[in-house]
Enzyme design. Structure first.
Site, PDB file in Angstrom:
ATOM      1  N   HIS A  86       0.883  -1.173   0.000  1.00 37.76           N
ATOM      2  CA  HIS A  86       0.000   0.000   0.000  1.00 37.76           C
ATOM      3  C   HIS A  86       0.920   1.222   0.000  1.00 37.76           C
ATOM      4  CE1 HIS A  86      -2.424  -2.896   2.424  1.00 37.76           C
ATOM      5  NE2 HIS A  86      -3.482  -2.301   1.932  1.00 37.76           N
TER       6      HIS A  86
ATOM      7  N   ASP B 122       2.378   1.960   3.340  1.00 40.28           N
ATOM      8  CA  ASP B 122       3.338   1.017   3.943  1.00 40.28           C
ATOM      9  C   ASP B 122       4.745   1.381   3.500  1.00 40.28           C
ATOM     10  OD1 ASP B 122       0.961  -0.511   4.201  1.00 40.28           O
ATOM     11  OD2 ASP B 122       1.524  -1.754   2.486  1.00 40.28           O
TER      12      ASP B 122
ATOM     13  N   GLU C 215      -9.262 -13.648  -0.805  1.00 34.04           N
ATOM     14  CA  GLU C 215      -8.494 -13.907   0.419  1.00 34.04           C
ATOM     15  C   GLU C 215      -9.191 -14.968   1.268  1.00 34.04           C
ATOM     16  OE1 GLU C 215      -6.660 -10.546   2.247  1.00 34.04           O
ATOM     17  OE2 GLU C 215      -7.121 -11.271   4.259  1.00 34.04           O
TER      18      GLU C 215
ATOM     19  N   HIS D 113     -11.203 -13.843   4.291  1.00 34.55           N
ATOM     20  CA  HIS D 113     -12.397 -13.089   3.895  1.00 34.55           C
ATOM     21  C   HIS D 113     -13.500 -14.053   3.461  1.00 34.55           C
ATOM     22  CE1 HIS D 113      -9.758  -9.326   2.800  1.00 34.55           C
ATOM     23  NE2 HIS D 113      -9.535  -9.792   4.019  1.00 34.55           N
TER      24      HIS D 113
ATOM     25  N   ASP E 191      -4.941 -13.757  -1.917  1.00 34.49           N
ATOM     26  CA  ASP E 191      -4.268 -13.327  -0.690  1.00 34.49           C
ATOM     27  C   ASP E 191      -4.309 -14.522   0.254  1.00 34.49           C
ATOM     28  OD1 ASP E 191      -3.627 -10.813  -1.520  1.00 34.49           O
ATOM     29  OD2 ASP E 191      -4.795  -9.751  -0.008  1.00 34.49           O
TER      30      ASP E 191
ATOM     31  N   ASP F   5     -10.794 -11.410  11.309  1.00 35.57           N
ATOM     32  CA  ASP F   5      -9.783 -11.583  10.273  1.00 35.57           C
ATOM     33  C   ASP F   5      -8.423 -11.740  10.961  1.00 35.57           C
ATOM     34  OD1 ASP F   5      -8.886 -11.649   7.680  1.00 35.57           O
ATOM     35  OD2 ASP F   5      -8.971  -9.503   7.336  1.00 35.57           O
TER      36      ASP F   5
ATOM     37  N   ASP G 118      -5.811 -13.350   9.958  1.00 37.43           N
ATOM     38  CA  ASP G 118      -4.679 -13.287   9.020  1.00 37.43           C
ATOM     39  C   ASP G 118      -3.490 -14.145   9.452  1.00 37.43           C
ATOM     40  OD1 ASP G 118      -6.041 -11.541   7.387  1.00 37.43           O
ATOM     41  OD2 ASP G 118      -4.981  -9.745   8.026  1.00 37.43           O
TER      42      ASP G 118
ATOM     43  N   ASP H 174      -0.898 -12.362   2.619  1.00 37.92           N
ATOM     44  CA  ASP H 174      -1.525 -11.303   3.408  1.00 37.92           C
ATOM     45  C   ASP H 174      -1.752 -11.887   4.811  1.00 37.92           C
ATOM     46  OD1 ASP H 174      -2.771  -9.081   4.291  1.00 37.92           O
ATOM     47  OD2 ASP H 174      -4.314  -9.005   2.737  1.00 37.92           O
TER      48      ASP H 174
HETATM   49  C1  XLS Z   1      -7.665  -6.454   4.654  1.00 37.67           C
HETATM   50  C2  XLS Z   1      -7.192  -6.691   3.293  1.00 37.67           C
HETATM   51  C3  XLS Z   1      -6.060  -5.806   2.844  1.00 37.67           C
HETATM   52  C4  XLS Z   1      -5.943  -5.844   1.340  1.00 37.67           C
HETATM   53  C5  XLS Z   1      -5.175  -4.729   0.743  1.00 37.67           C
HETATM   54  O1  XLS Z   1      -8.390  -7.244   5.255  1.00 37.67           O
HETATM   55  O2  XLS Z   1      -6.878  -8.031   3.172  1.00 37.67           O
HETATM   56  O3  XLS Z   1      -4.875  -6.159   3.463  1.00 37.67           O
HETATM   57  O4  XLS Z   1      -5.391  -7.037   0.917  1.00 37.67           O
HETATM   58  O5  XLS Z   1      -5.686  -3.491   1.053  1.00 37.67           O
HETATM   59 NI    NI Z   2      -5.929  -8.883   1.523  1.00 37.92          NI
HETATM   60 NI    NI Z   3      -7.689  -9.314   4.881  1.00 33.30          NI
END
Ligand code: XLS
Ligand code: NI
Ligand code: NI
Length: 448
Positions: free
Chosen positions: A113, A116, A280, A283, A308, A319, A321, A351
């Site tokens: 991003h 980042d 993702e 998600h 992702d 989430d 991750d 991700d």
């Molecule tokens: C957040 C998203 C984010 C996207 C990019 O939940 O996964 O990280 O991948 O903005």
């Molecule tokens: Ni993502």
């Molecule tokens: Ni995410």
């Protein structure tokens, strides 16, 4: 030993991950935790190397910025590259660490991003100029290391100005600011040879429907995406735009809910020529789907663009991750992946973040080694299933009645509802045919 000039460009002056060499494939018998057990980048699977199948990417935000802070506690990770109080110096240190890590782990790509790469400045112009400086630096690093940019994106959710949304904000001034930010992020992506550009709409949704004109917000989102796409094309961007679905978090409801919702949106607003999906895992589960389901829905529409990679936690609903490690789940995904002919333009971006209490720098290596290995192993298994087992025939046979006689006529649109009625009256009650679910499930276990 003195470093060569090229090595200095990749690594910077300082080595952050000291003592960790480039990670190599050593096979499943190796006891070296700093080696791949399954990911052998040059190994061909179904005519394509693992490297080309996956196009692994490292996520800048989690891996180099995610300091372990959470809503209940302060950061736990003392990243040595985040020590300078000068934002440009700190961003450069972070980039040194990033390229050192990406090169050592052997991922061909990264994703970022705008914020980042370097903190936002006080104005849009100041932010653009900071991004200029850092993309100049990144270009040198990319050139020296061969690492490429899979996709860039703009963070349109962290800054307080986006509390009511970015492209879907009820206030045009905020929409315009978001446009300015996206323009800068697209410029940066093009400059770095980025292969794709992502839109993830964390705040493109609502917290309360009571104060929300949903129709206007979604119309505005479509308008925003159209002009962003037109701008990028006018600047020579040839890559694909991805929308990344997520049902909620941080918004109560996000408009890009899941694959099916996004596909309907792209179709309704005439964006199908330029946009595909970046899916993702966590998600998908938040939306109440499996990842295999999300991938299949996208693949059906020819829109399986990029992934992702991460995982959620089955005992809680947010989430998290986490790094992927569920072989069974990934094998199901790789079956969809291989049968779809892979990803359209994208790759597999981690991700994912190491846990708050994983505070050693080498934990970042273990996390990615594990993630790359589990994908490799799942790919091998899925490939074996498709090549060696009866899986494809079993699937084919299940639908065989549509390949002959009246079934074939039906699929070609040659039967009316009256015809179906006549056929059913003549045939009587259909025979029961088992779905054989347990037998299908056993095939996965057999090939693991
Ligand atoms: C957040 C998203 C984010 C996207 C990019 O939940 O996964 O990280 O991948 O903005
Ligand atoms: Ni993502
Ligand atoms: Ni995410």
């Amino acid at each position: 030993m003195a470093k060569s000039k090229k090595t200095t460009v990749i690594l910077g002056e300082k080595e952050y991950f000291k003592g960790i060499p480039k990670i190599k494939f050593e096979g499943r018998k190796s006891k070296n935790p700093f080696s791949f057990k399954w990911y052998n980048e040059d190994q061909k699977v179904g005519g394509k190397t693992m490297k080309d199948h996956f196009r692994f990417a490292i996520a800048y935000w989690h891996t180099f910025c995610g300091d372990g802070g959470d809503p209940f506690g302060a950061p736990t990770k003392k990243f040595p590259w985040l020590t300078s109080s000068d934002p440009i110096q700190s961003a450069k240190d972070k980039m040194d660490a990033a390229f050192e890590f990406i090169t050592k782990i052997g991922a061909p790509y990264y994703c970022f991003h705008d914020v980042d790469m370097v903190d936002e400045g006080a104005t849009l112009a100041a932010s653009a100029s900071r991004l200029q400086t850092l993309t100049d630096y990144a270009l040198q690093k990319q050139k020296a290391s061969g690492v490429k940019l899979l996709w860039g994106t703009a963070n349109l959710f962290s800054n307080p100005r986006y509390m009511n949304g970015a492209a879907t904000n009820p206030d045009f001034e905020v929409v315009a600011y978001a446009g300015g930010q996206v323009k800068n992020a697209i410029d940066a992506t093009i400059k770095l040879g980025g292969e794709n550009y992502v839109f993830w709409g964390g705040r493109e949704g609502y917290i309360s429907l009571l104060n929300t004109n949903m129709k206007r917000e979604i119309d505005n989102l479509a308008q925003f995406l159209h002009i962003a796409k037109d701008y990028a094309r006018s600047q020579g961007f040839k890559g694909t735009f991805f929308i990344e679905p997520k049902p909620c978090e941080p918004s109560k409801h996000q408009y890009d809910y899941d694959s099916a919702t996004v596909i309907a949106f792209l179709r309704e607003y005439d964006l199908l020529n330029d946009f595909k999906l970046n899916l993702e895992f966590n998600h998908a589960t938040l939306a109440g789907h499996t990842m295999a389901h999300e991938m299949q829905v996208a693949a059906n529409a020819g829109l399986l663009g990029s992934l992702d990679a991460n995982r959620g936690d089955y005992q809680n609903g947010w989430d998290t991750d986490q790094f992927p490690n569920d072989l069974y789940e990934l094998t199901e995904c790789m079956l969809v992946f291989l049968q779809a002919g892979g990803l359209k333009g994208g790759g597999i971006n981690f991700d994912a973040k190491t846990r708050r209490n994983s505070t050693d720098l080498d934990d970042i290596f273990h996390a990615h080694i594990g993630g790359m290995d589990v994908f490799a192993r799942a790919l091998l298994i899925a490939n074996d299933i498709l090549k060696e087992s009866d899986y494809k025939d079993l699937m084919k046979n299940r639908y065989a009645s549509f390949t002959r006689g009246n079934g074939a006529k039906f699929t070609k649109g040659k039967l009316s509802l009256e015809d179906l009625s006549k056929i059913a009256t003549k045939k009587g009650e259909p025979e029961m045919r088992s779905g054989k679910q347990e037998m299908f499930e056993n095939i996965i276990n057999q090939y693991i």
